[in-house]
Design an enzyme around this catalytic site. Structure first.
Site, PDB file in Angstrom:
ATOM      1  N   GLU A 102       0.672  -1.465   0.022  1.00 42.82           N
ATOM      2  CA  GLU A 102       0.029  -0.139  -0.167  1.00 42.82           C
ATOM      3  C   GLU A 102       0.870   1.375   0.113  1.00 42.82           C
ATOM      4  O   GLU A 102       0.467   2.121  -0.392  1.00 42.82           O
ATOM      5  CB  GLU A 102      -1.018  -0.023   1.280  1.00 42.82           C
ATOM      6  CG  GLU A 102      -2.163  -1.130   1.077  1.00 42.82           C
ATOM      7  CD  GLU A 102      -3.176  -0.640  -0.110  1.00 42.82           C
ATOM      8  OE1 GLU A 102      -3.236   0.451  -0.334  1.00 42.82           O
ATOM      9  OE2 GLU A 102      -3.436  -1.659  -0.566  1.00 42.82           O
ATOM     10  N   SER A 379     -58.388 -22.089  -5.263  1.00 42.76           N
ATOM     11  CA  SER A 379     -58.887 -21.564  -6.500  1.00 42.76           C
ATOM     12  C   SER A 379     -58.373 -20.172  -7.068  1.00 42.76           C
ATOM     13  O   SER A 379     -58.749 -19.845  -7.975  1.00 42.76           O
ATOM     14  CB  SER A 379     -60.525 -21.070  -5.888  1.00 42.76           C
ATOM     15  OG  SER A 379     -61.057 -22.206  -5.659  1.00 42.76           O
TER      16      SER A 379
END
Length: 707
Positions: A102, A379
């Site tokens: 880094e 249904s």
């Protein structure tokens, strides 16, 4: 010769005069620039001196924010709990690895790597925009704690000031300690201690060289380099870190060879916990983020994300309120709470507006009935499996369907009321939820037509669902409220079904977009068919089995569903459903027990339980439902045909009634004649009996006299 010397002296004199003329402005410019430089340095030092970096003393958790459809925060979820650890407890190999990959000049610079900045500036200049930086570890710490991640020169200037302040305030060790306790390592891990636990299940002090290099390698792009996400890339990145460490003389060749040959062994994934508003909806958000956007649970719960959703807070609050009131549900048995779930979504976008997955106290990991339930839909499947498919085959809502006892290869359905009407229109068959007409109709159009329709609506079927029982929703397994709501959303959207979703966009803590919803739609049926279905389903609410779903001032369409108990000898039902919609919203409601048995079942039909829940939610959400009526331009001719057909049926009924009455009168007259004749015969017999009795008495007296 003398002339030449004279000319040279003259030229020298002229040059001196020219320099004299420029000498004063140059001095002024020089001193001006010097003053500007000194003033700039003084001003810069004032900025540096007055900058506040005390925030570094307290590491802050990074919760994930959940936003509603208006961009307002509706919930925060967090499990980050940053665990600070001192530099003395971190392995030297970890610190060396981070410096190597880094910021190799970390121990030499004073917060700013000017060579790195020059290189980045040159690259940005040629690119025409800010695409690269020359950040040091100190600058990265500054960005993480104090600034946004936007790449602008003004932000870089602030970063410069704060980095210099940090370097003046803290030692290199203190800076490194704060950096490693603040940096994000992916998987929801803020800080190296948390990262060590999540990735390797150990304290940071126990990390090996290989593990230290792995964590250091993740820092650059935590989302993409996490070994949980992509082990191959993570190993490749670790090896780069190890090579840099060797190059910087932090490790020997032997140490490098040993570490590079080691496998990465990750810790077992642990269950995370969280708290916040709307838990079932948030749980769905987490599931989508994991399954659709390839994030891990840790990242979602603790990654400091910003997740924008389709949740409508008004509708969600209304749904929560309904579910918090036990009076809205049938009474439960003492030992088991009657369960229920509801989901509402926008038919135009598929965005889930509201969702509740169960009743009772919520605990993390609880079963979400709204999304995961698999039950027979009863249904409510009739519109999908039969009537839509039949309309596509040329049937019309005014067509007459058989409503009398049938037996098709041993299958003999019964109407709920055990009555038969001979013939009914398709409209009435839908509105009144008769059972025989849809079975007869599915047999006529072919079972495979119904199967294909259901699957187009996004409901998967199994091989043993390819039966006439499909007409009544008798699936082998079933489906969920979410799938039913998604399927019905095609009707108010003129036949186009939008895929249901909760998440609209995900951004990370730095504002970068990690994922965005891309519209996914399916043309399920034609607009004309969809409008016919809406007209019939509106009839079910206006005059049929779903009357309790009516909302004042709002047109509603929908279908009820009731499933049978899996045992006989008890009058009741297993599941109650209602799937309904308006032009602006579609919702599915389910009720039932987790465990259905002879002691735990529903005693009424769905008409009395599910539709009222739907209606209450809509009633409390009217401000979010601007379209009050359905726009059905294709329906006019069909309505006219239906009215004519109904009139014919009424005429037929009147004629049959008249004929019946005439027959009844005729039978009554004949009965009266029979009764009159019988009375005459009775009287005749009675007279004859009396005559016989009189003669017998006379004969008896005569005999007694002769004796």
């Amino acid at each position: 010769m003398k002339d030449t010397e004279h000319e040279q002296k003259q030229e020298s004199s002229d040059a001196g005069k020219k320099w004299g003329r420029f000498k004063k402005p140059v001095r002024i410019l020089f001193f001006g620039l010097l003053i500007v430089a000194i003033s700039g340095l003084i001003l810069l030092n004032i900025f540096i001196t007055t900058s506040d970096v005390s925030k570094l003393e307290e590491p802050e958790p990074r919760p994930t924010f959940i936003y509603d459809e208006n961009g307002e925060v509706v919930s925060k979820i967090s499990n980050s709990n940053i665990e600070g650890v001192s530099l003395n407890n971190m392995p030297k190999e970890l610190i060396d690895a981070v410096i190597s990959v880094e910021d190799q000049q970390f121990n030499k610079h004073r917060g700013i790597n000017y060579f790195g900045i020059a290189r980045a500036f040159t690259e940005n200049l040629f690119k025409g925009k800010v695409v690269a930086g020359g950040s040091t570890i100190t600058q990265q710490l500054t960005k993480n704690v104090f600034l946004s991640q936007e790449r602008t020169y003004s932000r870089k200037f602030k970063e410069f000031i704060l980095a210099k302040k940090i370097e003046r305030t803290y030692s290199k060790d203190a800076i490194m300690e704060r950096y490693l306790n603040q940096i994000y390592f992916g998987e929801g891990a803020w800080g190296v201690q948390r990262a060590a636990h999540i990735y390797f299940g150990k304290d940071v002090s126990e990390l090996t060289l290989s593990e230290s290099a792995t964590l250091a390698g993740v820092i650059k792009a935590p989302t993409h380099l996490s070994p949980y996400k992509n082990m191959e890339k993570s190993v490749e990145r670790r090896n780069i870190v190890l090579a840099l460490m060797k190059s910087e003389k932090y490790i020997s060749q032997a140490e490098y060879d040993e570490a590079i040959g080691q496998d990465i062994h990750l810790a077992d994934s642990t269950r995370m916990n969280y708290s916040g508003k709307y838990p079932y909806y948030i749980e769905q958000v987490v599931e989508e983020a994991i399954n659709t956007y390839n994030l891990t649970k840790n990242e979602v719960l603790s990654g400091g994300l910003h997740i924008y959703t389709a949740i409508n807070p008004v509708i969600q609050e209304a749904l929560e309120e309904v579910y918090n009131d036990d009076r809205n549900f049938p009474e439960s048995t003492p030992d088991q709470l009657l369960q229920s779930a509801s989901v509402f979504l926008d038919p135009k976008t598929g965005g889930i507006s509201a969702l509740v997955g169960g009743r009772g106290e919520y605990t993390y990991g609880r079963f979400n009935n709204a999304t995961k339930l698999i039950r027979q839909p009863g249904s409510t499947l009739k519109p999908l499996a039969v009537y839509t498919a039949a309309l596509e085959q040329g049937y019309r809502i005014s067509d007459l369907l058989v409503d009398e006892p049938i037996d098709i290869d041993g299958y003999s359905p019964k109407n709920f009321d055990r009555q038969y009407r001979g013939q009914v229109t398709m409209y009435d068959a839908v509105a009144q939820s008769y059972n025989i007409p849809p079975v007869w109709l599915l047999h006529n159009i072919g079972i495979e037509k119904g199967v294909q329709a259901v699957e187009r609506f996004g409901i998967p079927l199994e091989e043993n669902d390819h039966t006439l029982g499909l007409a009544l929703g008798g699936l082998h397994k079933g489906t969920s409220p979410l799938r039913m709501a998604q399927a019905f959303s095609a009707y108010p959207n003129d036949g186009v079904m939008m895929e249901a979703h909760a998440i609209v966009e995900i951004r990370n803590s730095e504002g970068e977009v990690l994922g965005k919803w891309r519209e996914q739609s399916t043309a399920v049926t034609e607009a004309e068919v969809a409008q016919q279905m809406t007209f019939m389903l509106n009839g079910a609410v206006e005059e049929g089995t779903a009357k309790k779903a009516q909302v004042s001032g709002l047109e509603v369409a929908g279908k009820t569903g009731t499933t049978q108990l899996p045992f006989t000898g008890v009058d009741g039902s297993k599941d109650h459903w209602f799937v309904g919609y308006t032009p602006d919203i579609v919702g599915a409601v389910w009720l039932g027990y987790d465990q259905t048995d002879v002691d735990h079942y529903l005693t009424s039909t769905s008409s009395f339980t599910a539709p009222p829940i739907f209606a209450q939610v809509l009633s409390q959400s009217m401000s979010e439902l601007p379209t009050k009526k359905f726009d059905l331009p294709f329906i006019a001719d069909y309505k006219e045909e239906l009215e004519k057909q109904k009139e014919k049926l009424k005429d037929k009924e009147r004629k049959e009634e008249k004929k019946k009455k005439k027959q009844e009168k005729k039978e009554a007259r004949e009965q009266k004649k029979k009764e009159k004749k019988a009375e005459k015969e009775r009287r005749k017999k009675e007279k004859e009996n009396k005559k016989r009795e009189k003669e017998q008495k006379k004969e008896k007296k005569k005999k007694e006299k002769d004796d």
